[in-house]
Design a protein around this motif. Structure first.
Motif, PDB file in Angstrom:
ATOM      1  N   GLN A 122     102.512 100.222  -5.795  1.00  0.00           N
ATOM      2  CA  GLN A 122     101.301 100.139  -4.989  1.00  0.00           C
ATOM      3  C   GLN A 122     101.071  98.703  -4.552  1.00  0.00           C
ATOM      4  OE1 GLN A 122      97.504 101.174  -6.837  1.00  0.00           O
ATOM      5  NE2 GLN A 122      96.697 101.811  -4.845  1.00  0.00           N
ATOM      6  N   GLN A 134      96.907  99.288  -0.656  1.00  0.00           N
ATOM      7  CA  GLN A 134      97.663 100.365  -0.001  1.00  0.00           C
ATOM      8  C   GLN A 134      97.782 101.553  -0.955  1.00  0.00           C
ATOM      9  OE1 GLN A 134     101.363  99.252   1.926  1.00  0.00           O
ATOM     10  NE2 GLN A 134     100.630  97.157   2.262  1.00  0.00           N
ATOM     11  N   GLY A 135      98.287 102.657  -0.424  1.00  0.00           N
ATOM     12  CA  GLY A 135      98.481 103.842  -1.248  1.00  0.00           C
ATOM     13  C   GLY A 135      99.700 103.719  -2.135  1.00  0.00           C
ATOM     14  N   GLN A 140     103.235 104.421  -3.555  1.00  0.00           N
ATOM     15  CA  GLN A 140     104.465 104.919  -2.931  1.00  0.00           C
ATOM     16  C   GLN A 140     105.439 105.324  -4.026  1.00  0.00           C
ATOM     17  OE1 GLN A 140     105.450 101.500  -0.488  1.00  0.00           O
ATOM     18  NE2 GLN A 140     103.443 101.594   0.498  1.00  0.00           N
ATOM     19  N   GLN A 182      95.460 108.849   6.331  1.00  0.00           N
ATOM     20  CA  GLN A 182      94.034 109.001   6.036  1.00  0.00           C
ATOM     21  C   GLN A 182      93.207 108.200   7.039  1.00  0.00           C
ATOM     22  OE1 GLN A 182      94.721 108.643   1.322  1.00  0.00           O
ATOM     23  NE2 GLN A 182      92.568 108.925   1.912  1.00  0.00           N
ATOM     24  N   CYS A 227      92.217 113.423   5.982  1.00  0.00           N
ATOM     25  CA  CYS A 227      93.607 113.290   5.564  1.00  0.00           C
ATOM     26  C   CYS A 227      94.447 114.335   6.291  1.00  0.00           C
ATOM     27  CB  CYS A 227      93.677 113.502   4.050  1.00  0.00           C
ATOM     28  SG  CYS A 227      95.326 113.696   3.372  1.00  0.00           S
ATOM     29  N   PHE A 245      92.224 108.327  -2.318  1.00  0.00           N
ATOM     30  CA  PHE A 245      93.532 108.744  -1.836  1.00  0.00           C
ATOM     31  C   PHE A 245      93.626 110.255  -1.792  1.00  0.00           C
ATOM     32  CE2 PHE A 245      95.369 104.653  -1.681  1.00  0.00           C
ATOM     33  CZ  PHE A 245      94.931 103.943  -2.790  1.00  0.00           C
ATOM     34  N   ALA A 304      96.468 113.189  -1.821  1.00  0.00           N
ATOM     35  CA  ALA A 304      97.850 113.342  -2.273  1.00  0.00           C
ATOM     36  C   ALA A 304      98.320 114.738  -1.922  1.00  0.00           C
ATOM     37  CB  ALA A 304      97.950 113.108  -3.774  1.00  0.00           C
ATOM     38  N   PHE A 317     101.313 110.229  -1.758  1.00  0.00           N
ATOM     39  CA  PHE A 317      99.956 109.729  -1.577  1.00  0.00           C
ATOM     40  C   PHE A 317      99.735 109.223  -0.157  1.00  0.00           C
ATOM     41  CE2 PHE A 317      97.629 109.579  -5.617  1.00  0.00           C
ATOM     42  CZ  PHE A 317      98.614 110.078  -6.455  1.00  0.00           C
ATOM     43  N   THR A 358      97.431 106.888   2.768  1.00  0.00           N
ATOM     44  CA  THR A 358      97.244 105.460   3.014  1.00  0.00           C
ATOM     45  C   THR A 358      95.952 104.922   2.421  1.00  0.00           C
ATOM     46  OG1 THR A 358      96.357 106.138   5.163  1.00  0.00           O
ATOM     47  CG2 THR A 358      98.665 105.441   5.090  1.00  0.00           C
ATOM     48  N   GLY A 359      95.002 105.782   2.140  1.00  0.00           N
ATOM     49  CA  GLY A 359      93.779 105.377   1.446  1.00  0.00           C
ATOM     50  C   GLY A 359      92.602 105.097   2.363  1.00  0.00           C
TER      51      GLY A 359
END
Lengths: 112, 112
Positions: A37, A41-42, A44, B6, B23, B88, B90, B102, B104-105
């Motif tokens: 992470q 950011q999300g 990965q 997202q 999302c 997030f 997912a 996941f 991008t937030g």
């Protein structure tokens, strides 16, 4: 019930050095994940295991990253020859049957 | 590679207000969804799952899934300052444990 435990919490390296991160999942959880992470950011996905078997490591930079889970319990993620672009938090998560992931607090890596 | 986008990237709402997060999955194989929340310095924690078309409510949180468009949303009513966090989405391939991707937030800030 103990949660997912990760160590170390923090690591600071110079480029070219190596580091290992360790994860102890929740007891009885058969699936273990490693995520990278970057800041803000999300997560990965890098790799995930079911018991000791690697199920998917397609996003693991294989030339410098490696991950093992030899007895289907604890796991180690190793980065050889770290680069500045590896700066991120490395998250371990475990799961069993329900699909819900339980995360540790993460290991924050800074590569100078 | 599967992608989960997202929006918005960040959102501010007043205390007591409604927050709405969105999302979308790019891969029809990934049509089961979870929402996770991450406070600073911690690992993500699961809020709720949604696997079927329609709405699912858990307390102040309501998720909505449209499988035809692979779009899922999260609505938080009566937002509290403690809801300030990274959220997030997912996506996964089934309701059981397997590959989890996941998004991008969205950073939510609830203003007192």
């Amino acid at each position: 019930e103990a949660g997912v435990t990760q160590s170390p919490r923090y690591a600071v390296l110079q480029e070219g050095q190596a580091v290992s991160f360790w994860c102890d999942p929740i007891s009885g959880h058969d699936t273990l994940y490693w995520y990278q992470q970057p800041r803000d950011q999300g997560p990965q996905l890098l790799v995930y295991f079911r018991d000791e078997a690697v199920i998917d490591n397609s996003q693991l930079p294989s030339d410098r990253f490696s991950a093992v889970r030899p007895k289907g319990t604890n796991s180690t993620l190793k980065i050889q020859s770290a680069k500045q672009g590896d700066t991120a938090t490395y998250l371990c998560a475990s799961s069993f049957s329900t699909g819900q992931l339980y995360f540790g607090e993460g290991s924050k890596l800074t590569v100078l | 590679q599967q992608k989960v986008q997202q929006s918005p990237e960040s959102l501010s709402v007043p205390e007591g207000g409604m927050a709405s997060l969105n999302c979308t999955s790019s891969d029809r194989n990934f049509q089961y969804f979870w929402w996770y929340r991450q406070h600073s310095g911690e690992g993500p924690k699961a809020l709720m799952s949604i696997f079927s078309d329609g709405d699912k409510k858990e307390g102040r949180f309501t998720a909505h899934l449209n499988k035809a468009s692979l779009h899922v949303s999260l609505h938080i009513r009566d937002s509290q300052p403690s809801d300030s966090a990274l959220y997030f989405c997912a996506a996964t391939q089934s309701s059981n444990t397997n590959k989890v991707v996941f998004g991008t937030g969205t950073r939510l800030q609830v203003l007192p």
